[in-house]
Design a protein around this motif. Sequence first.
Motif, PDB file in Angstrom:
ATOM      1  N   SER A 293       0.870  -1.177   0.000  1.00 52.48           N
ATOM      2  CA  SER A 293       0.000   0.000   0.000  1.00 52.48           C
ATOM      3  C   SER A 293       0.904   1.223   0.000  1.00 52.48           C
ATOM      4  O   SER A 293       2.031   1.169   0.476  1.00 52.48           O
ATOM      5  CB  SER A 293      -0.913   0.010   1.229  1.00 52.48           C
ATOM      6  OG  SER A 293      -0.144   0.049   2.425  1.00 52.48           O
ATOM      7  N   GLY A 297      -2.144   6.400  -3.140  1.00 50.00           N
ATOM      8  CA  GLY A 297      -3.539   5.982  -3.264  1.00 50.00           C
ATOM      9  C   GLY A 297      -3.695   4.684  -4.022  1.00 50.00           C
ATOM     10  O   GLY A 297      -4.734   4.460  -4.659  1.00 50.00           O
ATOM     11  N   HIS A 320      -7.412   3.744  -5.070  1.00 50.48           N
ATOM     12  CA  HIS A 320      -8.154   4.396  -3.995  1.00 50.48           C
ATOM     13  C   HIS A 320      -8.119   5.905  -4.209  1.00 50.48           C
ATOM     14  O   HIS A 320      -7.194   6.419  -4.842  1.00 50.48           O
ATOM     15  CB  HIS A 320      -7.538   4.042  -2.632  1.00 50.48           C
ATOM     16  CG  HIS A 320      -7.706   2.603  -2.234  1.00 50.48           C
ATOM     17  ND1 HIS A 320      -7.056   1.575  -2.876  1.00 50.48           N
ATOM     18  CD2 HIS A 320      -8.453   2.027  -1.260  1.00 50.48           C
ATOM     19  CE1 HIS A 320      -7.393   0.419  -2.313  1.00 50.48           C
ATOM     20  NE2 HIS A 320      -8.226   0.668  -1.328  1.00 50.48           N
ATOM     21  N   LEU A 324      -3.178   5.549   1.342  1.00 51.91           N
ATOM     22  CA  LEU A 324      -3.492   4.390   2.184  1.00 51.91           C
ATOM     23  C   LEU A 324      -2.707   4.446   3.493  1.00 51.91           C
ATOM     24  O   LEU A 324      -1.664   5.090   3.579  1.00 51.91           O
ATOM     25  CB  LEU A 324      -3.129   3.089   1.460  1.00 51.91           C
ATOM     26  CG  LEU A 324      -4.074   2.489   0.400  1.00 51.91           C
ATOM     27  CD1 LEU A 324      -5.410   2.138   1.024  1.00 51.91           C
ATOM     28  CD2 LEU A 324      -4.254   3.408  -0.780  1.00 51.91           C
ATOM     29  N   CYS A 340      -8.024   3.458   4.126  1.00 55.36           N
ATOM     30  CA  CYS A 340      -7.709   4.671   3.373  1.00 55.36           C
ATOM     31  C   CYS A 340      -8.092   5.893   4.214  1.00 55.36           C
ATOM     32  O   CYS A 340      -9.022   5.836   5.036  1.00 55.36           O
ATOM     33  CB  CYS A 340      -8.472   4.678   2.041  1.00 55.36           C
ATOM     34  SG  CYS A 340      -8.132   6.088   0.973  1.00 55.36           S
TER      35      CYS A 340
END
Length: 451
Positions: A293, A297, A320, A324, A340
Amino acid sequence: MDENNMSDEDESLTYEQLRAKRIKKNEEMFDILGVSQAANTLADCLKKKPLVKKNEPKPAVIEPVKRSMRIAHLPNPQGSYYSGRLSISRRKKDSYFVEKLNDDVAIKEPVNDFHMLPSKKFVHVLKSLDMNIPPIKISEFGIQSLAIHPSETSLIIAAGDRKGNITLYNRNSEMQMSMVHKAQVNCISFCTWNPNKLFSTSHDGSVGYGDTVKHTFDIIYKSERKCISRSNINHTTWHSDCERNLFIGNGSGHVDMIDTRLPDKIINSAWCHQRSVCTVQCHPLLRHYFLTSSETGEVSLWDIRNMTDKHINPVLRFKHPKELTSSFFSADGTKMVSTCIDNNIRIFNTEQFNLDATKPTCIIPYFRQYYEHSLQAKWNSGRNDAFFITSMLWPARMQVYDCEGNVLHDLISKNMKSRCIVMEVHPTQAIYVGGNTYGRLHIFSTKNQLI
């Protein structure tokens, strides 16, 4: 000379004799008035002090700027990011603590593994948990990371704080702190193939390797990369062990892999993200895949066989809207949970690595303070249907969810006076532990577990 003031005796003197007499008379008068002494004192003050030559400063040695191997698209020389293995000096050992710890870290077959219970029984036991002991102060600084030893003989907790210290807490004896790193400990875990070993990853760019039996710590990795955003400070963010290897996430966006048996070499490296890697995890079953992650994002799935220091393409990319804080596979890798800062937890079905897997099956809103970036949802050990996360709701609590977004239980107590920022669960037992910014542990268990 005035002739009217001359005596008969003076008339017989020559000019030189008369001059000497007058000088002597003046000196006697000056002595009486103190003029001579004042003149001597003034003369001493006006004397020039000898000059003392100062050592000329040596010219500064300007070292040449190292060429970026990444920008030049060149392979990294092995060991280029290491400053050598460094043994950490520790305080005088407490013989009783070490002896008791060595007895309690013995691993036995789990009795009534809490995480393997059927769903209804699991929830029933979960709702019986409470803080049966008051919060335990283990550090003067905020707790940033936690790990719980799989021992069932005693509750053994390792906690890393924001000053780089690691505290080992043993319920059957006491606790002991070690100064291992120079900055906050972002991630800490007991080794999966040898629970007597402890890994720690710090914001100072180093990874520690501890031995709870020998009671020693070594620095086995030191990052020398520079971040390309926000600051130029090197830092390491997360680690994940896998079959004697250790994956290490960097603030530069790289993931390095080292062999713990040869800690002075990077055996593989990949530039995964433009900005910092937040978490990294090896797939629990398919060992040639790992998950990251990032602050960009993105959650990305990578193949170890394609690792290179050049920017590589991921197997899957889970997009996302904002950065994150974490992403983790469930026990068998068939599900993935991400956290998130858009205040949403997302569940993904990762049974098959195709485009459908990149679409979340459930989006779960959760409350987060705007300044709090450390909350992370993690799966219960051995389960695919329950995960936990600390909460910013008030009264202070920690929560356990199912995959549909339902809260299975709020871990809440009158003894819990402040919110926890990190949370972990025992690998086999119904024991949840939270750590807060005041250096206190909050332990939820059944009534008989900690007696």
